[in-house]
Each structure stands twice: as structure tokens, then as C-alpha cells.
Design a protein around this motif. Structure first.
Motif, short mmCIF file in Angstrom:
data_model
loop_
_atom_site.label_atom_id
_atom_site.label_comp_id
_atom_site.label_asym_id
_atom_site.label_seq_id
_atom_site.Cartn_x
_atom_site.Cartn_y
_atom_site.Cartn_z
N LEU A 178 -75.21 35.59 -121.20
CA LEU A 178 -75.55 36.52 -120.12
C LEU A 178 -75.27 37.95 -120.59
O LEU A 178 -74.16 38.27 -121.01
CB LEU A 178 -74.73 36.20 -118.86
CG LEU A 178 -75.13 34.93 -118.09
CD1 LEU A 178 -74.21 34.73 -116.89
CD2 LEU A 178 -76.58 34.98 -117.64
N GLU B 224 -76.64 42.39 -120.20
CA GLU B 224 -77.38 43.42 -119.45
C GLU B 224 -78.80 43.48 -120.01
O GLU B 224 -78.99 43.35 -121.23
CB GLU B 224 -76.72 44.79 -119.61
CG GLU B 224 -75.32 44.89 -119.01
CD GLU B 224 -75.35 45.18 -117.51
OE1 GLU B 224 -76.46 45.41 -116.98
OE2 GLU B 224 -74.27 45.15 -116.89
N GLN C 241 -82.16 34.37 -114.82
CA GLN C 241 -81.25 33.25 -114.58
C GLN C 241 -81.95 32.16 -113.76
O GLN C 241 -82.76 32.47 -112.87
CB GLN C 241 -79.98 33.73 -113.86
CG GLN C 241 -79.09 34.62 -114.70
CD GLN C 241 -77.73 34.85 -114.06
OE1 GLN C 241 -77.03 33.90 -113.70
NE2 GLN C 241 -77.34 36.11 -113.93
N THR D 1 -77.60 30.80 -110.47
CA THR D 1 -77.24 32.19 -110.76
C THR D 1 -75.73 32.34 -110.64
O THR D 1 -75.13 31.90 -109.64
CB THR D 1 -77.94 33.15 -109.77
OG1 THR D 1 -79.35 32.89 -109.79
CG2 THR D 1 -77.68 34.60 -110.14
N GLU D 2 -75.10 32.93 -111.63
CA GLU D 2 -73.64 33.08 -111.61
C GLU D 2 -73.23 34.15 -110.60
O GLU D 2 -73.76 35.26 -110.59
CB GLU D 2 -73.12 33.44 -113.00
CG GLU D 2 -73.21 32.28 -113.99
CD GLU D 2 -72.25 32.43 -115.15
OE1 GLU D 2 -71.22 33.12 -115.00
OE2 GLU D 2 -72.52 31.84 -116.21
N GLY E 219 -71.58 37.08 -108.82
CA GLY E 219 -71.05 38.35 -109.32
C GLY E 219 -71.76 38.85 -110.56
O GLY E 219 -71.51 39.96 -111.02
N LYS E 220 -72.66 38.01 -111.12
CA LYS E 220 -73.40 38.40 -112.33
C LYS E 220 -74.90 38.28 -112.11
O LYS E 220 -75.66 38.04 -113.04
CB LYS E 220 -72.96 37.53 -113.52
CG LYS E 220 -71.49 37.65 -113.87
CD LYS E 220 -71.13 36.79 -115.07
CE LYS E 220 -69.66 36.92 -115.44
NZ LYS E 220 -69.29 36.07 -116.60
N GLU E 221 -75.31 38.44 -110.85
CA GLU E 221 -76.72 38.25 -110.51
C GLU E 221 -77.64 39.23 -111.22
O GLU E 221 -78.83 38.94 -111.43
CB GLU E 221 -76.93 38.37 -108.99
CG GLU E 221 -76.28 37.27 -108.17
CD GLU E 221 -74.82 37.54 -107.85
OE1 GLU E 221 -74.27 38.53 -108.40
OE2 GLU E 221 -74.23 36.78 -107.07
N HIS E 222 -77.11 40.40 -111.62
CA HIS E 222 -77.93 41.43 -112.26
C HIS E 222 -78.15 41.17 -113.75
O HIS E 222 -78.97 41.83 -114.39
CB HIS E 222 -77.28 42.81 -112.08
CG HIS E 222 -75.94 42.94 -112.75
ND1 HIS E 222 -74.82 42.27 -112.31
CD2 HIS E 222 -75.56 43.64 -113.86
CE1 HIS E 222 -73.79 42.56 -113.09
NE2 HIS E 222 -74.22 43.38 -114.05
N LEU E 223 -77.41 40.21 -114.32
CA LEU E 223 -77.52 39.94 -115.75
C LEU E 223 -78.69 39.00 -116.05
O LEU E 223 -79.18 38.30 -115.17
CB LEU E 223 -76.21 39.31 -116.28
CG LEU E 223 -74.94 40.15 -116.14
CD1 LEU E 223 -73.76 39.41 -116.73
CD2 LEU E 223 -75.11 41.52 -116.82
#
Length: 264
Positions: free
Chosen positions: A16, A18, A111, A116-117, A119-123
Motif C-alpha cells: 500500500l 501513496e 484496493q 479496504t484497510e 484509515g488507509k482508504e486513500h492509498l
């Protein structure tokens, strides 16, 4: 779906990260399939995560896509050799074969839906390995398999490069590769066991033992009489049902393959 995701994590398929500036991630989706055995009975339910490869751009997301598979004619020749010399014939399958291929290009994927992980939805998922749906996935898997098998004493056939042969003294073994299906034909059970072990150390394998159903073809053997029969009954019945002809009466048609018909 959980099994598929565990395979992804176990193989380290992605990291994961950016999303790089100016890049657009490729999408993915879940594909569900019912796997049946030779008699048409449901064997298992399968979920597969697939990349939307149609959105990949040539020379950016992929370069070469061509991949080899063994031909049906080669398969028939090997079966003839098996029958004539009464060879051991076993079948293996590579679990999530395409996940073994290494990627040469940088490909970023969204993802997976439902995984989807928090807290890391933007990755996005930066792919380290090829994945089903990628245009180059089949090629990358073949290249990885070919490299491993030739390093372990097998030589590829010059006519059909998915047929491999290893000779050790008077013992020999043929290996037939069709994407992720593997047939092993040998005159030595010890060499057969050694080859299975070697394959299992490099890839996650399923061992089906003696071959009975491969590529949609039933293999029926009578070793006492040196007879090997190939049957595509399941496939024929599937086609008949598809065109609503499964209740039709059958009759013998004295036609040889390759016959040419004329108006007369």
C-alpha cells in the motif's frame, strides 16, 4: 474471498502506497466461479480478484503480452507415448499461478472492494507480482516457470516449448504445461516423486495423483491391456445443453475428420 486475499498477502502481491502524482490506478473486481469435476458435480466455489486490464495502457503499464501453452496435438502425442511405454501419468495444479510472476512495470491498483484497510482508504496497491486480469500476467507466469524448470535439469521441446523433458540415466520424465495445469509422465516413480517435490519447493502446488481429468478431457486407462482412452463427454454434453440438443437421438455419422463436402 478470504482465501484469495490470504493468497495475496502470503505472496506479497502488493504494497500500500501513496498514488504517484499524475498516475491513475487501474480498477479491480471480484469474479465468482463454480468449479465442477468430470461428472459435472460441483467441486468447489471459487472467488478470484481480477484487475480491469482493459484500462492498461501499452508501453506504460505493459509491453509484451504473448504467452505459450502446449497444443492439444502435443498432448495426444504424449498420451500415445504413455500408452505405448506404460508410463506413470500424474497430474498437478499450480495454486494462484499468476501470482508467481514478477512485474517489470510499475502498476498501481485500487484496493479491493470489501477489503479496504481502515484509515488507509486513500492509498493504492503497488503491484509487486502479476495478478489475474493484467495483460502481461500469463506471460510473466510462463517466464518464471520456464526459468525455474530449466534450471532444474529440464530441457524444453524445440517444437512445443511447453513440453519439457528430463533424462537421468535410463530414467526420463515428460512435463506438459498448460497455463497452470501440469502433466507428468515418467518411467521411474522415484524420478516422478523427486519432480513433484522440486515443483512444490518453488510453487504452491496441488497434487491430484494419477491423471484422470485434465483440460476438460477424461483419461481412461487399462494398463493391463496397454489401452488409454480420451473422452470429452462432459464437454460434448455441455455444448448439447447450450444449444438445447441434449434430448436428441444419436446416430452414427461415417465422416472422417478433414473430409471435404461438395454440392454433389
Amino acid at each position: 474471498m478470504d482465501d484469495e486475499m490470504n493468497s495475496m498477502y502470503m505472496n506479497g502481491v502488493w504494497d500500500l502506497v501513496e498514488l504517484p502524482h499524475g498516475c491513475k490506478p487501474v480498477g479491480c473486481k471480484w469474479v465468482f466461479k463454480t468449479k465442477c469435476d468430470s461428472s459435472g458435480q460441483i467441486e468447489r466455489y471459487k472467488a478470484r480478484l481480477v484487475v480491469k486490464g482493459y484500462s492498461q495502457r501499452e508501453r506504460i503499464d505493459f509491453k509484451e503480452t504473448f504467452s505459450l501453452v502446449s497444443t492439444k496435438d502435443s498432448f495426444r502425442v504424449i498420451m500415445a507415448i504413455v500408452a505405448h511405454f506404460d508410463l506413470e501419468l500424474h497430474q498437478m495444479d499450480v495454486k494462484t499461478a499468476f501470482l508467481n510472476g514478477d512485474l517489470d512495470e510499475d502498476v498501481n491498483m485500487e484496493q479491493p472492494t470489501g477489503f479496504t484497510e481502515v484509515g488507509k482508504e486513500h492509498l493504492v496497491c503497488k503491484l509487486n507480482k502479476s495478478i489475474y486480469g493484467l495483460k502481461q500476467a500469463s506471460r510473466q507466469w510462463y517466464m518464471k516457470f520456464d526459468r525455474n524448470i530449466t534450471q532444474n535439469g529440464f530441457k524444453e521441446n524445440t517444437v512445443d516449448r511447453c513440453i519439457y523433458l528430463r533424462v537421468s540415466g535410463s530414467s526420463y520424465i515428460f512435463l506438459v504445461l498448460y497455463v497452470d495445469d501440469i502433466l507428468l509422465a515418467s518411467n521411474d516413480s522415484d524420478l516422478l516423486i523427486y519432480t513433484k517435490h522440486m515443483l512444490s519447493t518453488h510453487f504452491d502446488m496441488k497434487d491430484f495423483g494419477e491423471a484422470s481429468y485434465v483440460l476438460g478431457i477424461n483419461i481412461l486407462r487399462d494398463r493391463a491391456n496397454g489401452v488409454l482412452k480420451l473422452s470429452q463427454r462432459t464437454y460434448i454434453e455441455k455444448i448439447l445443453r447450450r444449444f438445447n440438443k441434449h434430448n436428441c437421438s444419436s446416430t452414427k455419422a461415417p465422416i472422417v475428420k478433414g473430409d471435404k463436402f461438395s454440392k454433389a
